[in-house]
Design a protein around this motif. Sequence first.
Motif, PDB file in Angstrom:
ATOM      1  N   VAL A 174      -5.941  -3.787   4.388  1.00  9.24           N
ATOM      2  CA  VAL A 174      -5.534  -2.695   5.287  1.00  9.24           C
ATOM      3  C   VAL A 174      -5.611  -3.123   6.746  1.00  9.24           C
ATOM      4  O   VAL A 174      -4.655  -2.959   7.501  1.00  9.24           O
ATOM      5  N   LYS A 204      -2.682  -0.934   7.953  1.00 10.05           N
ATOM      6  CA  LYS A 204      -1.491  -0.784   7.124  1.00 10.05           C
ATOM      7  C   LYS A 204      -1.819   0.145   5.971  1.00 10.05           C
ATOM      8  O   LYS A 204      -2.371  -0.257   4.941  1.00 10.05           O
ATOM      9  N   SER A 206       0.483   1.840   4.202  1.00  7.30           N
ATOM     10  CA  SER A 206       1.496   1.507   3.199  1.00  7.30           C
ATOM     11  C   SER A 206       2.666   0.880   3.938  1.00  7.30           C
ATOM     12  O   SER A 206       2.651   0.769   5.172  1.00  7.30           O
ATOM     13  N   ASP A 207       3.698   0.472   3.184  1.00  9.84           N
ATOM     14  CA  ASP A 207       4.901  -0.043   3.843  1.00  9.84           C
ATOM     15  C   ASP A 207       5.561   1.025   4.706  1.00  9.84           C
ATOM     16  O   ASP A 207       6.242   0.712   5.679  1.00  9.84           O
TER      17      ASP A 207
END
Length: 397
Positions: A174, A204, A206-207
């Motif tokens: 993450v 991050k 998720s995308d």
Amino acid sequence: MNFKTTLVASAALSAYALAGFAAEAKPQPHHRPHAARLGGDVAGLRSEVEALKSQVQALEGRLDAQFQAQQQTQAQIQATQAQVQIAQNQAQDAQAAASVARSSIETLPTVVASVVKKAAPKPGWAVDTTLGGTVFFDVSHISNKSNGVATPQSGTNFDIKRLYLQVDHRFNDVFSANVTTDFIYDSGSSATQLFIKKAWLQAKVSDALVIRAGASELTWAPFVEKLYGYRYVENTFIDRTKFGTTTDWGLHASGVLANSIISYQVSVVDGEGFKKPATGVTNRTHAVDVEGRVAATYDHFTVAVGAYDGKLGNDVTGVPTFNTARRIDVAAAYVTDRFRIGGEYLWAKDWADVLQANPAKTNTTEGYSVFGSLNLTSKVAVFGRYDWIKPKKNTAP
């Protein structure tokens, strides 16, 4: 066996019948004229019986030989079947052993990796840290004139456009961080200045959602750089004409959606750019600027729309601002491994007039840039670009 027994019994019955016939044919005292003839017939019959016995014995011998041959053949067949069964059993045992060996071989890398992982020392922070650098340079000749007179920019030189040193660190799946330094020659002080281009902490989720805090890429100029592909030759249109910059300090959210077809980014920044981070009361802004972009890419074709709204870092204590800088951007490009072609459009209002109190002296800006390149080989390409801009349409059209 049945055929031989029947044949022998038939021969015996025949002999018995002939013997009975001979007994019945014994000469009678009252039939003397026929005695000699009957005696000859009996002798002939006996001879035939003996011959028939010899044939029967020969036939029995042949049948015995055939029977023995059949017995031997049957024994050979049974022996062969036993050998085949043994071979099949051995083959099945070999297949089972091979299956066990194959299973052991297939699991061996996993076992070895597990053992090595347990035996290896725990990695330090350096394992997830990457050091790198990028330099843009060229040897070029520039001819630049203003009202027919050559400017100081004209001439031939070895140019270092940019030099970046960067450190990337990944904490886990993450969180990660980046620090990138940049340098530039300052003509005012006649010295090379080193400053922070990027310094962010990333989460991050998720995308579809990536959040960064700190100095990070803004939404428009770095995005167009990827479509353009020739940043090392010259920076992008709004970056070159100073109607935008590449990074700024603030909060940045980005992501990709719909199988990476749709992308977006929103940045909330102080508006002063990466060269002037807030240092205290001297340049701490009272308001934040917002820059955003949404784009769609499908089958090598990309279209994007972006916008900017803010005070560009001018809203500080003791300084009145009279206008808000606004910018609208549009871009389209078609990019493949062999060639790329595209362009961007710029419209801006009051970009350099945030502090301008006289409405008659404010300006709007309009311009565009088109570019294209063709890869002749993996190492050689041709490239072209054309920029057109009216930075002060109202006061100096």
